[in-house]
Scaffold this motif. Structure first.
Motif, mmCIF file in Angstrom:
data_model
loop_
_atom_site.group_PDB
_atom_site.id
_atom_site.type_symbol
_atom_site.label_atom_id
_atom_site.label_comp_id
_atom_site.label_asym_id
_atom_site.label_seq_id
_atom_site.Cartn_x
_atom_site.Cartn_y
_atom_site.Cartn_z
ATOM 1 N N VAL A 17 0.839 -1.206 0.000
ATOM 2 C CA VAL A 17 0.000 0.000 0.000
ATOM 3 C C VAL A 17 0.868 1.248 0.000
ATOM 4 N N PHE A 21 0.611 4.088 -3.000
ATOM 5 C CA PHE A 21 0.171 5.453 -2.705
ATOM 6 C C PHE A 21 1.372 6.302 -2.307
ATOM 7 N N LEU A 67 -16.489 2.768 6.548
ATOM 8 C CA LEU A 67 -15.283 3.081 5.770
ATOM 9 C C LEU A 67 -14.591 4.317 6.313
ATOM 10 N N GLY A 71 -10.775 4.540 7.840
ATOM 11 C CA GLY A 71 -9.812 5.554 7.433
ATOM 12 C C GLY A 71 -9.288 6.359 8.609
ATOM 13 N N TRP A 90 -8.032 11.672 3.235
ATOM 14 C CA TRP A 90 -8.384 10.924 2.016
ATOM 15 C C TRP A 90 -7.325 9.886 1.666
ATOM 16 N N SER A 91 -6.086 10.189 1.935
ATOM 17 C CA SER A 91 -5.035 9.181 1.753
ATOM 18 C C SER A 91 -5.250 8.024 2.709
ATOM 19 N N PHE A 93 -8.158 7.161 4.021
ATOM 20 C CA PHE A 93 -9.384 6.489 3.605
ATOM 21 C C PHE A 93 -9.106 5.468 2.511
ATOM 22 N N TRP A 94 -8.452 5.914 1.430
ATOM 23 C CA TRP A 94 -8.174 5.009 0.314
ATOM 24 C C TRP A 94 -7.116 3.980 0.674
ATOM 25 N N GLY A 95 -6.136 4.377 1.471
ATOM 26 C CA GLY A 95 -5.120 3.424 1.918
ATOM 27 C C GLY A 95 -5.711 2.320 2.779
ATOM 28 N N LEU A 97 -8.820 1.311 2.720
ATOM 29 C CA LEU A 97 -9.676 0.484 1.870
ATOM 30 C C LEU A 97 -8.855 -0.523 1.076
ATOM 31 N N VAL A 98 -7.794 -0.064 0.447
ATOM 32 C CA VAL A 98 -6.940 -0.961 -0.342
ATOM 33 C C VAL A 98 -6.220 -1.951 0.574
ATOM 34 N N TYR A 99 -5.755 -1.482 1.723
ATOM 35 C CA TYR A 99 -5.077 -2.368 2.680
ATOM 36 C C TYR A 99 -5.997 -3.485 3.155
#
Length: 115
Positions: A17, A21, A67, A71, A90-91, A93-95, A97-99
């Motif tokens: 991750v 990112f 979610l 995050g 936001w980093s 949040f998306w990190g 989710l992907v993790y």
């Protein structure tokens, strides 16, 4: 043995991750392992309490607020671990989710092989 293997896999997924990112950084594999350990502890101890406290808004948003909690906890752990940095919400949040998707998939592969 299985718990140790999952911990190592989660550390590797955290490194992945951080590679994917640019706004998420790790200083090395030991900080990734420590971060994975702390993320596991935070998700086991603090996350259930937050889920119960935010149950009305979670129901109102049909579960999507979970979610946001993931995050925020990811971002919180980055404040605790010196070698782990997340640039913003936001980093995180998306990190997170992907993790969670990557670690779930990798853990599912390990458990299937183990049986």
């Amino acid at each position: 043995m299985r718990l140790l293997l999952r911990w190592l896999v989660n550390g590797l997924m955290l490194l992945l991750v951080a590679y994917l990112f640019p706004s998420i950084s790790l200083t090395g594999p030991f900080s990734a392992l420590f971060t994975a350990l702390l993320l596991g502890l935070v998700n086991a101890l603090i996350r259930p309490v937050l889920l119960v406290l935010t149950l009305p808004i979670t129901v109102l948003t049909l579960g999507l607020f979970t979610l946001v909690i993931n995050g925020l906890l990811f971002w919180f752990v980055s404040a605790l671990v010196p070698g782990f940095h997340v640039a913003g919400f936001w980093s995180a949040f998306w990190g997170a989710l992907v993790y969670s998707i990557l670690s779930w998939a990798a853990s599912a592969l390990i458990v299937e092989r183990d049986r």
